[in-house]
Design an enzyme around this catalytic site. Sequence first.
Site, short mmCIF file in Angstrom:
data_model
loop_
_atom_site.label_atom_id
_atom_site.label_comp_id
_atom_site.label_asym_id
_atom_site.label_seq_id
_atom_site.Cartn_x
_atom_site.Cartn_y
_atom_site.Cartn_z
N SER A 1 0.83 -1.21 0.00
CA SER A 1 0.00 0.00 0.00
C SER A 1 0.86 1.25 0.00
O SER A 1 1.62 1.50 0.94
CB SER A 1 -0.92 0.02 1.22
OG SER A 1 -1.60 1.25 1.29
N HIS B 1 -1.03 -1.10 -4.35
CA HIS B 1 -2.33 -0.80 -3.76
C HIS B 1 -2.41 0.69 -3.45
O HIS B 1 -1.52 1.26 -2.80
CB HIS B 1 -2.52 -1.62 -2.48
CG HIS B 1 -3.88 -1.52 -1.89
ND1 HIS B 1 -4.95 -2.27 -2.36
CD2 HIS B 1 -4.37 -0.77 -0.87
CE1 HIS B 1 -6.03 -1.98 -1.64
NE2 HIS B 1 -5.70 -1.08 -0.74
N ASP C 1 -4.85 3.56 -1.78
CA ASP C 1 -6.01 3.87 -0.95
C ASP C 1 -6.44 5.32 -1.17
O ASP C 1 -5.71 6.25 -0.84
CB ASP C 1 -5.68 3.67 0.53
CG ASP C 1 -5.51 2.21 0.89
OD1 ASP C 1 -6.45 1.43 0.64
OD2 ASP C 1 -4.45 1.84 1.42
N MET D 1 -9.02 8.16 -0.11
CA MET D 1 -9.92 8.52 1.00
C MET D 1 -10.43 9.95 0.81
O MET D 1 -9.68 10.83 0.39
CB MET D 1 -9.18 8.43 2.33
CG MET D 1 -8.50 7.12 2.59
SD MET D 1 -7.65 7.14 4.19
CE MET D 1 -6.68 5.66 4.06
N HIS E 1 -8.32 1.30 -4.32
CA HIS E 1 -9.33 1.03 -3.30
C HIS E 1 -10.01 2.36 -2.95
O HIS E 1 -9.40 3.23 -2.33
CB HIS E 1 -8.63 0.43 -2.07
CG HIS E 1 -9.51 0.19 -0.90
ND1 HIS E 1 -9.00 -0.07 0.36
CD2 HIS E 1 -10.87 0.18 -0.75
CE1 HIS E 1 -9.99 -0.24 1.20
NE2 HIS E 1 -11.14 -0.08 0.56
N MET F 1 -12.21 4.45 -0.89
CA MET F 1 -12.89 4.65 0.39
C MET F 1 -13.56 6.01 0.34
O MET F 1 -13.18 6.96 1.04
CB MET F 1 -11.89 4.54 1.55
CG MET F 1 -11.40 3.13 1.77
SD MET F 1 -10.21 2.99 3.13
CE MET F 1 -8.69 3.12 2.19
N MET G 1 -11.71 -5.77 4.82
CA MET G 1 -10.94 -4.88 5.67
C MET G 1 -10.68 -5.55 7.01
O MET G 1 -11.62 -6.01 7.68
CB MET G 1 -11.70 -3.57 5.89
CG MET G 1 -11.82 -2.67 4.67
SD MET G 1 -10.21 -2.13 4.03
CE MET G 1 -9.54 -1.26 5.45
N GLY H 1 -1.38 1.69 9.61
CA GLY H 1 -0.67 1.36 10.84
C GLY H 1 -1.51 0.83 11.97
O GLY H 1 -1.04 0.74 13.11
N ASP I 1 -6.84 -6.41 3.74
CA ASP I 1 -6.22 -5.09 3.85
C ASP I 1 -6.31 -4.58 5.28
O ASP I 1 -7.40 -4.35 5.79
CB ASP I 1 -6.93 -4.12 2.90
CG ASP I 1 -6.32 -2.73 2.88
OD1 ASP I 1 -5.31 -2.51 3.57
OD2 ASP I 1 -6.85 -1.86 2.17
N GLY J 1 1.13 -2.44 4.12
CA GLY J 1 1.57 -1.05 4.06
C GLY J 1 2.72 -0.77 4.98
O GLY J 1 3.89 -0.81 4.60
N SER J 2 2.40 -0.51 6.25
CA SER J 2 3.43 -0.19 7.22
C SER J 2 4.45 -1.31 7.38
O SER J 2 5.64 -1.06 7.55
CB SER J 2 2.79 0.12 8.58
OG SER J 2 1.94 1.24 8.50
#
Length: 226
Positions: free
Chosen positions: A11, A36, A38, A40, A69, A71, A140, A148, A178, A200-201
């Site tokens: 991500s 990926h 995200d 938002m 993705h 959101m 999710m 994180g 995810d 991601g993190s």
Amino acid sequence: MQKNKHIIAPSILAADFGRLDDEVRLLNDAQADWIHIDVMDGRFVPNISFGFPVVNAIQKIATKPLDVHLMIVEPEKYIERFRDSGADVISVHYEACPNLHRTIGQIKESGAKAGVAINPHTPVSLLEDVLEDLDLILIMSVNPGYGGQKFIYQTIPKLRKLKGMLSERNLHPLIEIDGGVGLQNAEELLKAGADVLVAGSSVFKSKDPIDTISRLKAIGSHGSWV
């Protein structure tokens, strides 16, 4: 269906945005399969990430498919623009789509693979009437909106239930997980039926992201579309 190794989709939300071009090139050179992204809007989730200009910038550098993705509320207004910005896979949230079947059709008409995402509190049974139309289902495993977060372990029985629903109908959309995914739980998720791991993190905050991706990729083997 050809049997391939599972898909790793780092991500970009966890990347260093001051070095975004370098971070994307790192993923190009790594064993990552997808990137990926995200998106938002500050309405569907309590955070704002980025939109078309950043996706366009990533698309110009990326050599891997872009897994976008959304959101956001009213995603149907923006499907074509995200496809034009380079999205290969577009996932919308069940919770944001009152006319979900129509929106799935819109994604497919754009030429992208169609995915539906569900929040931690949303039961997989609510997807029963659209399973045949989906290329991907995104579960999710944290509450959407921030990177994180800690993994919600109720995701694993939920994943098994979805896998069972798909097996009963002989359907093969990819199952993507995810949120809070890393080396500590990747194997368990794959065994429970996951095909795509969004990390991601656990990738970008590690000492050696390329090695972390390689280690995630080396765990087990799973089915994938061609």
